[in-house]
Design a protein around this motif. Structure first.
Motif, PDB file in Angstrom:
ATOM      1  N   THR A 109      17.011  92.980  -8.511  1.00  0.00           N
ATOM      2  CA  THR A 109      17.202  93.543  -9.847  1.00  0.00           C
ATOM      3  C   THR A 109      16.063  94.477 -10.219  1.00  0.00           C
ATOM      4  OG1 THR A 109      18.356  91.509 -10.482  1.00  0.00           O
ATOM      5  CG2 THR A 109      17.647  92.965 -12.251  1.00  0.00           C
ATOM      6  N   ILE A 110      14.841  94.103  -9.885  1.00  0.00           N
ATOM      7  CA  ILE A 110      13.704  94.987 -10.151  1.00  0.00           C
ATOM      8  C   ILE A 110      13.893  96.334  -9.451  1.00  0.00           C
ATOM      9  CG2 ILE A 110      11.262  95.330  -9.589  1.00  0.00           C
ATOM     10  CD1 ILE A 110      11.573  93.627 -12.004  1.00  0.00           C
ATOM     11  N   ALA A 111      14.496  96.299  -8.253  1.00  0.00           N
ATOM     12  CA  ALA A 111      14.692  97.534  -7.483  1.00  0.00           C
ATOM     13  C   ALA A 111      15.994  98.250  -7.818  1.00  0.00           C
ATOM     14  CB  ALA A 111      14.678  97.210  -5.980  1.00  0.00           C
ATOM     15  N   GLU A 112      16.767  97.738  -8.764  1.00  0.00           N
ATOM     16  CA  GLU A 112      18.077  98.310  -9.076  1.00  0.00           C
ATOM     17  C   GLU A 112      17.917  99.675  -9.740  1.00  0.00           C
ATOM     18  OE1 GLU A 112      21.584  98.710  -8.506  1.00  0.00           O
ATOM     19  OE2 GLU A 112      21.273  96.542  -8.427  1.00  0.00           O
ATOM     20  N   PRO A 113      18.420 100.749  -9.127  1.00  0.00           N
ATOM     21  CA  PRO A 113      18.248 102.086  -9.712  1.00  0.00           C
ATOM     22  C   PRO A 113      18.883 102.227 -11.094  1.00  0.00           C
ATOM     23  CG  PRO A 113      18.961 102.228  -7.416  1.00  0.00           C
ATOM     24  CD  PRO A 113      19.090 100.797  -7.823  1.00  0.00           C
ATOM     25  N   ALA A 119      16.352 101.418 -18.427  1.00  0.00           N
ATOM     26  CA  ALA A 119      15.087 101.038 -19.057  1.00  0.00           C
ATOM     27  C   ALA A 119      14.298 102.262 -19.508  1.00  0.00           C
ATOM     28  CB  ALA A 119      14.252 100.205 -18.080  1.00  0.00           C
ATOM     29  N   ILE A 120      14.267 103.309 -18.688  1.00  0.00           N
ATOM     30  CA  ILE A 120      13.550 104.532 -19.058  1.00  0.00           C
ATOM     31  C   ILE A 120      14.206 105.191 -20.273  1.00  0.00           C
ATOM     32  CG2 ILE A 120      12.982 106.863 -18.291  1.00  0.00           C
ATOM     33  CD1 ILE A 120      12.655 105.728 -15.467  1.00  0.00           C
ATOM     34  N   ARG A 136      12.897  95.462 -17.721  1.00  0.00           N
ATOM     35  CA  ARG A 136      13.216  95.203 -16.319  1.00  0.00           C
ATOM     36  C   ARG A 136      12.911  93.756 -15.931  1.00  0.00           C
ATOM     37  NH1 ARG A 136      10.517  99.772 -12.699  1.00  0.00           N
ATOM     38  NH2 ARG A 136      11.590  98.597 -11.057  1.00  0.00           N
ATOM     39  N   ILE A 137      11.787  93.244 -16.387  1.00  0.00           N
ATOM     40  CA  ILE A 137      11.429  91.865 -16.059  1.00  0.00           C
ATOM     41  C   ILE A 137      12.357  90.883 -16.756  1.00  0.00           C
ATOM     42  CG2 ILE A 137       9.624  90.110 -16.345  1.00  0.00           C
ATOM     43  CD1 ILE A 137       7.574  92.335 -15.884  1.00  0.00           C
ATOM     44  N   ALA A 138      12.739  91.174 -18.005  1.00  0.00           N
ATOM     45  CA  ALA A 138      13.660  90.290 -18.720  1.00  0.00           C
ATOM     46  C   ALA A 138      15.007  90.211 -18.009  1.00  0.00           C
ATOM     47  CB  ALA A 138      13.840  90.778 -20.156  1.00  0.00           C
ATOM     48  N   VAL A 139      15.524  91.364 -17.580  1.00  0.00           N
ATOM     49  CA  VAL A 139      16.800  91.378 -16.861  1.00  0.00           C
ATOM     50  C   VAL A 139      16.670  90.676 -15.511  1.00  0.00           C
ATOM     51  CG1 VAL A 139      18.578  92.841 -15.846  1.00  0.00           C
ATOM     52  CG2 VAL A 139      17.572  93.460 -18.035  1.00  0.00           C
ATOM     53  N   ALA A 140      15.582  90.958 -14.792  1.00  0.00           N
ATOM     54  CA  ALA A 140      15.379  90.333 -13.478  1.00  0.00           C
ATOM     55  C   ALA A 140      15.270  88.819 -13.597  1.00  0.00           C
ATOM     56  CB  ALA A 140      14.125  90.897 -12.823  1.00  0.00           C
ATOM     57  N   LEU A 141      14.603  88.345 -14.633  1.00  0.00           N
ATOM     58  CA  LEU A 141      14.492  86.896 -14.838  1.00  0.00           C
ATOM     59  C   LEU A 141      15.861  86.280 -15.111  1.00  0.00           C
ATOM     60  CD1 LEU A 141      12.574  84.472 -15.116  1.00  0.00           C
ATOM     61  CD2 LEU A 141      12.395  85.003 -17.546  1.00  0.00           C
ATOM     62  N   GLY A 142      16.687  86.967 -15.893  1.00  0.00           N
ATOM     63  CA  GLY A 142      18.030  86.460 -16.166  1.00  0.00           C
ATOM     64  C   GLY A 142      18.885  86.399 -14.915  1.00  0.00           C
ATOM     65  N   VAL A 143      18.823  87.447 -14.104  1.00  0.00           N
ATOM     66  CA  VAL A 143      19.589  87.454 -12.852  1.00  0.00           C
ATOM     67  C   VAL A 143      19.105  86.348 -11.920  1.00  0.00           C
ATOM     68  CG1 VAL A 143      20.155  88.792 -10.793  1.00  0.00           C
ATOM     69  CG2 VAL A 143      20.131  89.895 -13.026  1.00  0.00           C
ATOM     70  N   THR A 196      24.480  98.714  -7.105  1.00  0.00           N
ATOM     71  CA  THR A 196      24.429  98.989  -5.674  1.00  0.00           C
ATOM     72  C   THR A 196      23.540  98.046  -4.876  1.00  0.00           C
ATOM     73  OG1 THR A 196      22.719 100.612  -6.177  1.00  0.00           O
ATOM     74  CG2 THR A 196      24.951 101.420  -5.952  1.00  0.00           C
ATOM     75  N   VAL A 197      22.416  97.621  -5.425  1.00  0.00           N
ATOM     76  CA  VAL A 197      21.484  96.806  -4.650  1.00  0.00           C
ATOM     77  C   VAL A 197      21.770  95.322  -4.802  1.00  0.00           C
ATOM     78  CG1 VAL A 197      19.045  96.231  -4.313  1.00  0.00           C
ATOM     79  CG2 VAL A 197      19.705  98.574  -4.845  1.00  0.00           C
ATOM     80  N   THR A 198      22.039  94.882  -6.026  1.00  0.00           N
ATOM     81  CA  THR A 198      22.171  93.455  -6.314  1.00  0.00           C
ATOM     82  C   THR A 198      23.447  92.866  -5.733  1.00  0.00           C
ATOM     83  OG1 THR A 198      20.961  93.836  -8.365  1.00  0.00           O
ATOM     84  CG2 THR A 198      22.091  91.734  -8.147  1.00  0.00           C
ATOM     85  N   VAL A 199      24.563  93.530  -5.964  1.00  0.00           N
ATOM     86  CA  VAL A 199      25.865  92.947  -5.618  1.00  0.00           C
ATOM     87  C   VAL A 199      26.012  92.611  -4.134  1.00  0.00           C
ATOM     88  CG1 VAL A 199      28.343  93.429  -5.514  1.00  0.00           C
ATOM     89  CG2 VAL A 199      27.076  93.894  -7.598  1.00  0.00           C
ATOM     90  N   PRO A 200      25.677  93.502  -3.204  1.00  0.00           N
ATOM     91  CA  PRO A 200      25.901  93.162  -1.788  1.00  0.00           C
ATOM     92  C   PRO A 200      25.175  91.901  -1.336  1.00  0.00           C
ATOM     93  CG  PRO A 200      25.462  95.500  -2.039  1.00  0.00           C
ATOM     94  CD  PRO A 200      25.176  94.880  -3.356  1.00  0.00           C
TER      95      PRO A 200
END
Length: 265
Positions: A109-113, A119-120, A136-143, A196-200
């Motif tokens: 999630t942190i690397a999710e484009p 976020a930007i 980004r950290i809040a979303v990554a923690l949730g995932v 693209t990154v998380t799902v696979p």
């Protein structure tokens, strides 16, 4: 030669999927807006890069990410590996699975484009009130929490709908009390994680767990981790906003108290 054949096949399949999108865009531009496409050469070159990039990306999924996720699930649930923790309970024997699920959920999630882009843009629109790394950290923690919980559900074999219903009940309650500014962004944050990154990797992990844990169905139990990865970021983003609001209110109260004490005779 096999790689080249697969690349050509994937490229043709990608063209079949992208051409309808291009036809709609150019059709509206020409027949509805009735204006020529600006910088047509750059636009066509961009579409060509999209086709090539998607083709390589899809090949990478098939040849690397999906096998890697399944391999990790197989190794972490192998009887020889789990047997070394036989002194623990059934669900506790798979604690390395939960740690791996948490770590892979947070890192992907942190690397999710798409999340980086959201976020930007949120930081720009809010005038800096919403921090890029905070979101980004809040979303990554949730995932990470969602995927770890989803992996535990697969191990235990519990029905998925009870978890999703409970999750959305929490989301509804949070929506009533969370700052209004963050609610739309929180709901969008649940969507950008399914990209693209998380799902696979998450899908490969779920299928791998369901195929290697005895008594689980790849179709019934293997899918559903993406739903966890969509619900829990909504909770953590709204929780992040509620925590920030509480800290700001607490700081304001302290400042008022200091001012009052300074004015006392």
């Amino acid at each position: 030669m096999d790689v080249l054949i697969q690349l050509v096949t994937t490229l043709l399949a990608t063209m079949r999927d992208v051409i309808p999108i291009a036809a709609i865009i150019f059709g509206f531009q020409i027949f509805v807006i009735r204006k020529p496409v600006a910088n047509i050469g750059r636009v066509l070159a961009g579409f060509a890069l999209v086709l090539v990039g998607l083709s390589f990306f899809l090949m990478g999924l098939e040849r690397a990410l999906f096998p890697l996720g399944r391999l990790m699930a197989e190794q972490l649930t192998a009887p020889s590996f789990v047997a070394s923790f036989s002194n623990l309970g059934h669900w506790q024997q798979y604690f390395w699975v939960y740690i791996f699920a948490f770590a892979i959920g947070a890192s992907t999630t942190i690397a999710e484009p798409s999340l980086i882009a959201v976020a930007i843009k949120a930081n720009q629109v809010s005038g800096g009130a919403i921090k890029v790394w905070g979101l980004r950290i809040a979303v990554a923690l949730g995932v990470a929490i969602g995927i770890a919980l989803g992996s535990w559900r697969i191990v235990m074999g519990y029905p998925i709908h009870w978890f999703i219903i409970a999750g959305y009940c929490v989301v509804i309650v949070q929506t009533m009390v969370a700052p209004k500014l963050i609610i739309p962004l929180a709901y969008d944050s649940g969507g950008v994680t399914t990209s693209t990154v998380t799902v696979p990797l998450v899908a490969a992990l779920g299928l791998g767990l369901a195929e290697t844990i005895p008594g689980r169905s790849a179709l019934i139990d293997g899918f559903g981790l993406i739903a966890f990865a969509s619900v829990f970021p909504i909770m953590t983003v709204m929780g992040y906003a509620q925590l920030s609001e509480w800290r700001a209110r607490r700081g304001a109260d302290k400042n008022k108290q200091y001012e009052y004490e300074g004015q006392k005779p």
